[in-house]
Design an enzyme around this catalytic site. Sequence first.
Site, PDB file in Angstrom:
ATOM      1  N   LYS A 176      -7.930   9.941 -16.426  1.00 28.32           N
ATOM      2  CA  LYS A 176      -7.857   8.583 -15.886  1.00 28.32           C
ATOM      3  C   LYS A 176      -9.194   7.874 -16.070  1.00 28.32           C
ATOM      4  CE  LYS A 176      -6.899  10.673 -12.114  1.00 28.32           C
ATOM      5  NZ  LYS A 176      -6.609  11.047 -10.705  1.00 28.32           N
ATOM      6  N   THR A 209      -9.045   1.197  -2.417  1.00 30.62           N
ATOM      7  CA  THR A 209      -8.840   2.136  -3.522  1.00 30.62           C
ATOM      8  C   THR A 209      -8.702   3.578  -3.051  1.00 30.62           C
ATOM      9  OG1 THR A 209     -11.229   2.356  -3.723  1.00 30.62           O
ATOM     10  CG2 THR A 209     -10.164   0.734  -5.156  1.00 30.62           C
ATOM     11  N   GLY A 211      -7.350   6.909  -2.206  1.00 31.52           N
ATOM     12  CA  GLY A 211      -6.068   7.575  -2.449  1.00 31.52           C
ATOM     13  C   GLY A 211      -5.380   7.178  -3.744  1.00 31.52           C
ATOM     14  N   THR A 212      -6.072   6.433  -4.623  1.00 33.86           N
ATOM     15  CA  THR A 212      -5.427   6.028  -5.892  1.00 33.86           C
ATOM     16  C   THR A 212      -4.929   7.238  -6.685  1.00 33.86           C
ATOM     17  OG1 THR A 212      -7.663   5.816  -6.747  1.00 33.86           O
ATOM     18  CG2 THR A 212      -6.469   3.783  -6.442  1.00 33.86           C
ATOM     19  N   GLY A 213      -5.763   8.274  -6.766  1.00 36.33           N
ATOM     20  CA  GLY A 213      -5.376   9.453  -7.546  1.00 36.33           C
ATOM     21  C   GLY A 213      -4.194  10.181  -6.923  1.00 36.33           C
ATOM     22  N   CYS A 214      -4.168  10.192  -5.594  1.00 31.02           N
ATOM     23  CA  CYS A 214      -3.058  10.840  -4.874  1.00 31.02           C
ATOM     24  C   CYS A 214      -1.755  10.096  -5.146  1.00 31.02           C
ATOM     25  CB  CYS A 214      -3.329  10.860  -3.374  1.00 31.02           C
ATOM     26  SG  CYS A 214      -4.946  11.526  -2.927  1.00 31.02           S
TER      27      CYS A 214
HETATM   28  O1  PXL Z   1      -8.687  11.158  -2.915  1.00 29.38           O
HETATM   29  C1  PXL Z   1      -8.994  12.517  -2.911  1.00 29.38           C
HETATM   30  C2  PXL Z   1      -8.623  13.131  -1.607  1.00 29.38           C
HETATM   31  C3  PXL Z   1      -7.495  13.895  -1.526  1.00 29.38           C
HETATM   32  N1  PXL Z   1      -7.099  14.490  -0.389  1.00 29.38           N
HETATM   33  C4  PXL Z   1      -7.794  14.336   0.756  1.00 29.38           C
HETATM   34  C5  PXL Z   1      -8.939  13.568   0.750  1.00 29.38           C
HETATM   35  C6  PXL Z   1      -9.381  12.953  -0.440  1.00 29.38           C
HETATM   36  C7  PXL Z   1     -10.585  12.119  -0.466  1.00 29.38           C
HETATM   37  O2  PXL Z   1     -11.233  11.892   0.512  1.00 29.38           O
HETATM   38  O3  PXL Z   1      -9.626  13.413   1.889  1.00 29.38           O
HETATM   39  C8  PXL Z   1      -7.314  14.994   1.993  1.00 29.38           C
END
Ligand code: PXL
Length: 262
Positions: A176, A209, A211-214
């Site tokens: 990404k 932004t 959590g974008t990757g999640c």
């Molecule tokens: O965005 C990555 C991420 C994934 N999962 C948890 C997070 C983070 C970033 O802080 O806290 C639980």
Amino acid sequence: MKTPPCVLTIAGSDSGGGAGVQADARTIQALGGFACTAITAVTAQNTRGIAAWRPVSPDLIAAQIAAVLDDLPVAAIKTGLLPGAAAVRAVATVLDAHPHIPLVVDPVLGSTSGTRFLPPAGVRVLLKELLPRATLVTPNWPEAEAMTGVRIRTSADVEGAAQRLLASGCRAVLIKGGHGPGRICRDCLVVAGKKPVWFESPRIKTRNTHGTGCVLSAAIALRLARGDSIKAATGAARLFLIAGLGAGRRTVLGAGAGPALV
Ligand code: PXL
């Protein structure tokens, strides 16, 4: 009778709701799926950062996954935060018993605010034991650099790093480009045996932004659960994330980086 597409997310809890398992469940639900969860860590955080966090023990992570897979019709799995080498190994071991369920690995190594979740020893186990089982791995630039040792500055560097990751045995790699320069965000998908595909879209100016990757990896998993190809799932998930980031530009939740998807 009907069964919604069921996705299992193996990820950490974000008490602030922006990232991790909360973002995954919200994404899967928004796209018409049903989310099952295996919690790998608990973070005490808000939009300003992480105050504390603890890993869940590897055996309890594995037990959650086994309980879900023993009963629910899981059609795709994603992993996010995996808190250490032993946790990665435990996840890889349970998932090896279910080789036909598509698996998206989002290699969450740390938070933007600087907390490290997976140390280098864990990254080595991820590469050696989990990636061979993965349908798709979705690093950003810093994660791809940490996983390959390749310093990324150009498109050729990105494609080179993707080839290195493919050599670990996964079916496909999505690097990404959100951390790259410029007004266009360029993501590179390489499916084993195929030419790289570049997805391009205007960078969205927003502070929301987190959590974008999640959101992206959960949306890809949901689309794979629906039967999409890796390329179609990636394209659809990008559009979903872009729509969410755009719609959330005026959202105010907390004093820091707000959630990518509300
Ligand atoms: O965005 C990555 C991420 C994934 N999962 C948890 C997070 C983070 C970033 O802080 O806290 C639980």
